[in-house]
Design an enzyme around this catalytic site. Structure first.
Site, mmCIF file in Angstrom:
data_model
loop_
_atom_site.group_PDB
_atom_site.id
_atom_site.type_symbol
_atom_site.label_atom_id
_atom_site.label_comp_id
_atom_site.label_asym_id
_atom_site.label_seq_id
_atom_site.Cartn_x
_atom_site.Cartn_y
_atom_site.Cartn_z
ATOM 1 N N ARG B 13 70.487 71.824 -27.003
ATOM 2 C CA ARG B 13 69.846 70.576 -26.538
ATOM 3 C C ARG B 13 68.961 70.835 -25.311
ATOM 4 O O ARG B 13 67.939 70.177 -25.128
ATOM 5 C CB ARG B 13 70.882 69.497 -26.249
ATOM 6 C CG ARG B 13 71.940 69.917 -25.252
ATOM 7 C CD ARG B 13 73.029 68.866 -25.128
ATOM 8 N NE ARG B 13 74.186 69.408 -24.454
ATOM 9 C CZ ARG B 13 74.940 68.719 -23.602
ATOM 10 N NH1 ARG B 13 74.649 67.472 -23.309
ATOM 11 N NH2 ARG B 13 75.990 69.273 -23.052
ATOM 12 N N SER B 40 72.249 63.452 -21.814
ATOM 13 C CA SER B 40 72.837 64.230 -22.916
ATOM 14 C C SER B 40 71.778 64.934 -23.743
ATOM 15 O O SER B 40 71.990 66.025 -24.251
ATOM 16 C CB SER B 40 73.650 63.320 -23.833
ATOM 17 O OG SER B 40 74.757 62.792 -23.153
ATOM 18 N N GLU B 61 69.475 51.723 -31.610
ATOM 19 C CA GLU B 61 68.833 52.821 -32.335
ATOM 20 C C GLU B 61 67.900 52.326 -33.444
ATOM 21 O O GLU B 61 66.869 52.938 -33.705
ATOM 22 C CB GLU B 61 69.895 53.764 -32.923
ATOM 23 C CG GLU B 61 70.733 54.490 -31.863
ATOM 24 C CD GLU B 61 71.889 53.652 -31.304
ATOM 25 O OE1 GLU B 61 72.133 52.545 -31.834
ATOM 26 O OE2 GLU B 61 72.546 54.094 -30.359
ATOM 27 N N PHE B 86 73.925 58.803 -34.594
ATOM 28 C CA PHE B 86 73.144 57.569 -34.405
ATOM 29 C C PHE B 86 71.680 57.767 -34.793
ATOM 30 O O PHE B 86 70.917 56.804 -34.887
ATOM 31 C CB PHE B 86 73.254 57.089 -32.953
ATOM 32 C CG PHE B 86 74.662 57.119 -32.413
ATOM 33 C CD1 PHE B 86 75.723 56.689 -33.199
ATOM 34 C CD2 PHE B 86 74.925 57.595 -31.143
ATOM 35 C CE1 PHE B 86 77.027 56.734 -32.721
ATOM 36 C CE2 PHE B 86 76.227 57.640 -30.650
ATOM 37 C CZ PHE B 86 77.280 57.214 -31.440
ATOM 38 N N HIS B 112 74.202 66.906 -30.495
ATOM 39 C CA HIS B 112 75.644 66.740 -30.717
ATOM 40 C C HIS B 112 75.994 66.671 -32.197
ATOM 41 O O HIS B 112 76.882 65.931 -32.607
ATOM 42 C CB HIS B 112 76.152 65.496 -29.979
ATOM 43 C CG HIS B 112 76.100 65.612 -28.477
ATOM 44 N ND1 HIS B 112 74.963 65.947 -27.791
ATOM 45 C CD2 HIS B 112 77.056 65.440 -27.536
ATOM 46 C CE1 HIS B 112 75.206 65.972 -26.497
ATOM 47 N NE2 HIS B 112 76.475 65.680 -26.304
ATOM 48 N N ASP B 120 85.109 64.583 -28.505
ATOM 49 C CA ASP B 120 84.836 63.180 -28.837
ATOM 50 C C ASP B 120 85.347 62.799 -30.232
ATOM 51 O O ASP B 120 85.554 61.629 -30.532
ATOM 52 C CB ASP B 120 83.336 62.870 -28.747
ATOM 53 C CG ASP B 120 82.900 62.565 -27.318
ATOM 54 O OD1 ASP B 120 83.800 62.424 -26.458
ATOM 55 O OD2 ASP B 120 81.694 62.482 -27.068
ATOM 56 N N ARG B 170 75.603 70.459 -28.830
ATOM 57 C CA ARG B 170 76.091 70.256 -27.480
ATOM 58 C C ARG B 170 76.538 71.541 -26.761
ATOM 59 O O ARG B 170 76.269 71.691 -25.573
ATOM 60 C CB ARG B 170 77.260 69.270 -27.534
ATOM 61 C CG ARG B 170 77.959 69.068 -26.219
ATOM 62 C CD ARG B 170 78.980 67.942 -26.316
ATOM 63 N NE ARG B 170 79.631 67.715 -25.031
ATOM 64 C CZ ARG B 170 80.804 68.242 -24.689
ATOM 65 N NH1 ARG B 170 81.453 69.030 -25.509
ATOM 66 N NH2 ARG B 170 81.330 67.980 -23.499
#
Lengths: 283, 319
Positions: B13, B40, B61, B86, B112, B120, B170
């Site tokens: 990322r 993020s 989104e 998302f 991610h 998560d 990530r």
């Protein structure tokens, strides 16, 4: 405000477009006449009086006003308007919804029909798209206006409210959105299917300046758009609550959701055309 | 061909963040949109450098995808940023109608992705996104393997006309692709040459394929390692040329077996040159909370799994 002669000229165009709508839907025995007939004055006022636009069609619309149709199922009225304005030959209206046609059931860009800049049909997306185009106009120092039409049943889609929130927060003040407030959706009256309660207050609470118009009264629409344009550039997005009658112009189609998505029979067609003056010549 | 090594680990990322910044410097039409995940997605530098070209969307989104599609009208090149889940499943219809079917020049940038999201858990560990995106006509699907490749891919897609799905992740991961290696969309990258089996890997799994190749070499198996960073359009010529020589293959990806890279390769081989193919992928299950390395082992995505799959493919070829 236009003078009476100008308004009458616009009304004559509307009469021809209503004939086109009924004939297109009858010709393929498929399509959505009700909402199309209800929004005819809206399209005529925009394309034949309010909007600055070029029928040679630049997909990026630099230096022009822009229009987006969110409730894509009323494609017949848009196609007829585009053809009558000069974007393509009126004879092509006969291809509506047929195989290998540029006039898809719902508006699309895949077949390169002049006048269409994005696909629509799946509801709730057009306001977001229009806001994106309005942001680009601002970045490009293009001070023209973005117009978008939504349905009232479409207000049940959550994305509409995401977009509404965005517009006020980012002060997108070069957009005039319109709701076709005809009170009908497929399963019946909007208030029975899923009540919108006080829609005007909702939009005001979301930070929009709301104007109201009679969508089947050409003079009211023209006056409202001129007022809405004068309110642009003041830090707030503009919403036009436009009251219309679904099926306007054809007595047996008016005011009922029954004609949302069904085609007239041969007999219905004759009855309808008898009520609509042929002003510009049928395709 | 030199053996691959690495001296540092960096997150892909951050490669995206660096690439976006450079793309923004090169082209005024590049705009960034983010749905409340600026940190993020590593979009902070772009936001700071080009505040007028950065759009905070909030947690909305669907609106972000529509806005991005609209922004292309007038010539902007929008890069949307949020988590892969998302970026795809949540907004599939918006992407389908307003971007793919409408042929809009939007870059959907998704962080991610996969199990290596970690703690998560499964709500966020999307393993179906490649499948969803590759099914859409007009969509290009890219899953780079390290920081440098992600940065280069970000620059490449800015210059590519058409919708793109760019998938990254990530965790900090070995950096082994040369810093200034040009990224060619749709062109497979041969990392190690071999003659017994081809390992086709994408994303984080490429490094594990390189490690697996060394283990296989010690067992006397010469594995070819090919980085398929572009899942669509698939470099079928490179795939067929390799299996012509090796006669069997393994696919490795951080994704469901259904709908992933392995499925695309199977389709290519089935239509052109059937041969043994083993797939290292998640087998029809959701993930769970845990450390990335623990999850890769539990769900069968370790370097040992690649070795095992390669041995099986070679054995099938010989049977």
């Amino acid at each position: 405000m236009k003078n009476q002669a100008d308004i009458e000229k616009l009304e004559k165009i509307a009469s021809q477009i209503r004939r086109d709508i009924v004939r297109m839907v009858h010709g393929v025995q498929s399509g959505h006449p009700g909402g199309s007939l209800g929004c005819t004055e809206y399209f005529v006022s925009l394309y034949f009086h309010i909007m600055k636009h070029d029928t040679s069609f630049n997909p990026h619309a630099e230096g022009e006003d822009l229009f987006f149709l969110s409730n894509g199922h009323i494609s017949p009225v848009w196609y007829s308007t585009l053809a009558r304005a000069g974007y393509f030959e009126v004879s092509e209206l006969a291809d509506f919804r047929k195989l290998n046609s540029r006039l898809q059931g719902h508006p699309a860009t895949e077949e390169n029909l002049p006048g269409i800049r994005i696909a629509s049909g799946s509801l709730g997306q057009g306001l977001s798209v229009a806001l994106g185009a309005a942001q680009t106009k601002k970045l490009n120092d293009d001070d023209n206006t973005v117009y978008v039409l939504m349905g009232d049943g479409e207000q049940q889609e959550g994305q509409v409210w995401e977009a509404a929130m965005y517009a006020a927060h980012h002060k997108v003040d070069n957009i005039i959105a319109t709701i076709d407030y005809n009170g009908q959706q497929i399963d019946g009256p909007v208030e029975e299917v899923m009540s919108l309660l006080n829609l005007k207050k909702k939009w005001e609470a979301f930070g929009w300046t709301v104007v109201e118009s009679e969508g089947n009264d050409m003079a009211s629409l023209v006056t409202t758009f001129e007022k809405a344009k004068s309110l642009c550039g003041q830090g707030k997005p503009i919403l036009n609550m436009m009251r219309t009658e679904m099926g306007q112009g054809v007595d047996f189609m008016v005011g009922t959701h029954k004609w949302h998505g069904i085609a007239p029979s041969d007999e219905d067609l004759s009855k309808a055309l008898a009520q609509l003056e042929e002003t510009l010549g049928d395709y | 061909m030199a053996k691959f090594t690495y001296t540092e680990k960096k997150d892909t990322r951050s490669g995206f963040g660096a690439g976006l910044m450079e793309a923004g410097e090169k082209n005024d039409n590049v705009v960034g949109l983010c749905a409340d995940l600026t940190g993020s997605l590593k979009m902070g530098d772009f936001k700071k450098a080009f505040p007028e070209r950065f759009f905070q969307i909030g947690i909305a989104e669907a609106n972000m995808i529509g806005l991005a599609a609209g922004m292309t009208i007038g010539g902007k090149i929008p890069f949307t940023g949020t988590f892969a889940n998302f970026s795809t499943g949540r907004v599939y219809d918006q992407i389908r109608q307003s971007i793919a079917y409408s042929g809009k020049n939007v870059k959907i940038c998704a962080s991610h992705a996969g199990l290596t999201l970690g703690e998560d858990g499964a709500t966020h560990q999307i393993l179906e996104d490649i499948g969803m995106m590759k099914m859409l006509p007009h969509m290009t699907v890219i899953n780079p393997c390290d920081y440098n490749q992600t940065r280069a891919a970000t620059l490449a897609i800015a210059e590519h006309e058409g919708p793109v799905y760019l998938r990254f992740g990530r965790p900090k991961w070995p950096v082994f692709i040369p810093e200034n290696q040009k990224f060619e969309i749709g062109k497979a990258l041969t990392l190690v040459e071999g003659s017994d089996v081809t390992l086709f890997a994408t994303g984080h799994m490429v490094w594990l394929a390189i490690e697996a190749e060394e283990i296989l070499a010690a067992k006397g198996i010469k594995a070819e390692v090919i980085n398929i960073h572009t899942i669509k359009p698939l470099d079928e010529a490179a795939i067929l040329e390799s299996v012509q020589r090796t006669g069997c293959a393994v696919s490795a990806e951080e994704h469901q077996m259904n709908g992933g890279l392995g499925e695309s390769i199977a389709q290519c081989l089935g239509r052109n040159k059937p041969c043994p193919l083993e797939m290292v992928a998640v087998n029809d299950s959701f993930g769970e909370s845990g450390k990335p390395e623990e999850l890769l082992i539990k769900y069968g995505l370790s370097k040992e799994n690649i070795v095992e799959a390669a041995l099986k493919a070679v054995a099938r070829k010989q049977s």
